[in-house]
Each structure stands twice: as structure tokens, then as C-alpha cells.
Scaffold this active site. Structure first.
Site, PDB file in Angstrom:
ATOM      1  N   PHE A   7      35.524  42.550  36.466  1.00 58.76           N
ATOM      2  CA  PHE A   7      35.345  41.138  36.146  1.00 58.76           C
ATOM      3  C   PHE A   7      33.937  40.919  35.608  1.00 58.76           C
ATOM      4  O   PHE A   7      32.963  41.429  36.146  1.00 58.76           O
ATOM      5  CB  PHE A   7      35.622  40.277  37.378  1.00 58.76           C
ATOM      6  CG  PHE A   7      37.048  40.381  37.803  1.00 58.76           C
ATOM      7  CD1 PHE A   7      38.017  39.592  37.215  1.00 58.76           C
ATOM      8  CD2 PHE A   7      37.433  41.304  38.762  1.00 58.76           C
ATOM      9  CE1 PHE A   7      39.353  39.706  37.576  1.00 58.76           C
ATOM     10  CE2 PHE A   7      38.765  41.428  39.135  1.00 58.76           C
ATOM     11  CZ  PHE A   7      39.724  40.630  38.537  1.00 58.76           C
ATOM     12  N   CYS A   8      33.883  40.169  34.520  1.00 58.32           N
ATOM     13  CA  CYS A   8      32.624  40.024  33.797  1.00 58.32           C
ATOM     14  C   CYS A   8      32.545  38.643  33.164  1.00 58.32           C
ATOM     15  O   CYS A   8      33.380  37.786  33.399  1.00 58.32           O
ATOM     16  CB  CYS A   8      32.551  41.089  32.716  1.00 58.32           C
ATOM     17  SG  CYS A   8      33.882  40.909  31.513  1.00 58.32           S
ATOM     18  N   ALA A   9      31.573  38.497  32.300  1.00 56.53           N
ATOM     19  CA  ALA A   9      31.432  37.249  31.556  1.00 56.53           C
ATOM     20  C   ALA A   9      32.185  37.338  30.232  1.00 56.53           C
ATOM     21  O   ALA A   9      31.951  36.556  29.335  1.00 56.53           O
ATOM     22  CB  ALA A   9      29.950  36.949  31.314  1.00 56.53           C
ATOM     23  N   TYR A  37      38.495  41.505  32.808  1.00 53.35           N
ATOM     24  CA  TYR A  37      38.877  40.096  32.700  1.00 53.35           C
ATOM     25  C   TYR A  37      37.644  39.232  32.955  1.00 53.35           C
ATOM     26  O   TYR A  37      36.710  39.667  33.636  1.00 53.35           O
ATOM     27  CB  TYR A  37      39.927  39.729  33.748  1.00 53.35           C
ATOM     28  CG  TYR A  37      41.266  40.353  33.526  1.00 53.35           C
ATOM     29  CD1 TYR A  37      42.110  39.894  32.522  1.00 53.35           C
ATOM     30  CD2 TYR A  37      41.702  41.397  34.319  1.00 53.35           C
ATOM     31  CE1 TYR A  37      43.358  40.463  32.312  1.00 53.35           C
ATOM     32  CE2 TYR A  37      42.943  41.980  34.123  1.00 53.35           C
ATOM     33  CZ  TYR A  37      43.757  41.510  33.119  1.00 53.35           C
ATOM     34  OH  TYR A  37      44.989  42.081  32.908  1.00 53.35           O
ATOM     35  N   VAL A  39      35.423  36.640  34.879  1.00 57.31           N
ATOM     36  CA  VAL A  39      35.298  36.451  36.319  1.00 57.31           C
ATOM     37  C   VAL A  39      36.032  35.194  36.800  1.00 57.31           C
ATOM     38  O   VAL A  39      36.488  35.144  37.946  1.00 57.31           O
ATOM     39  CB  VAL A  39      33.814  36.460  36.746  1.00 57.31           C
ATOM     40  CG1 VAL A  39      33.116  35.194  36.307  1.00 57.31           C
ATOM     41  CG2 VAL A  39      33.679  36.697  38.233  1.00 57.31           C
TER      42      VAL A  39
END
Length: 75
Positions: A7-9, A37, A39
Site C-alpha cells: 500500500f502506497c500513495a 494499491y 493506501v
């Protein structure tokens, strides 16, 4: 198969990280399913996941992410 969600930006660098993770797992003969995906989708993307990871750019959300993932039984 190990199912990992990162999960990221939703930045471009995360897709590079995912590709490197898959490449390294393949070198070790490990079967993995790794997808990134944003976050803000964390709570909707944990079904069937073995481990959830946070990208460094969203590290400030670690405690909240641990709570959401922990409630879903995902480390």
C-alpha cells in the site's frame, strides 16, 4: 503462493518496487502474488492476503494500517 499487498500513495516508484520484489522471489523459486494499491484502499484489499506492506511515502500511517490489517488478521 504468498499473497502480498503493498500500500502506497499510488506513485510510479511503487510499481518498480513491486517488479523488483517479484523478480527476487522468482530468483529464489518462490511463487508470489504481489500487487500495489493506494493506501486508502487498505480496508478493501485484505481478503486472502498473507502480508500487507506500506510504502515509505505512507509510513506516517503505520499505526492506523496495523490496526486495520490486524483486525483483518493480516500482519
Amino acid at each position: 503462493m504468498l499473497t502480498v499487498r503493498l500500500f502506497c500513495a499510488a506513485g510510479m516508484s511503487t510499481s518498480l518496487l513491486v517488479n523488483k520484489m517479484i523478480e527476487e522471489a522468482n530468483k529464489e523459486g518462490k511463487e508470489v502474488d504481489i500487487v500495489a494499491y493506494p493506501v486508502n484502499e487498505l480496508d478493501r484489499r485484505l481478503d486472502g492476503v498473507d502480508v500487507a506492506l506500506l510504502g515509505p511515502q505512507v509510513g506516517y500511517m503505520k499505526k492506523k494500517a496495523q490496526k486495520i490489517a490486524g483486525d483483518a488478521g493480516v500482519p
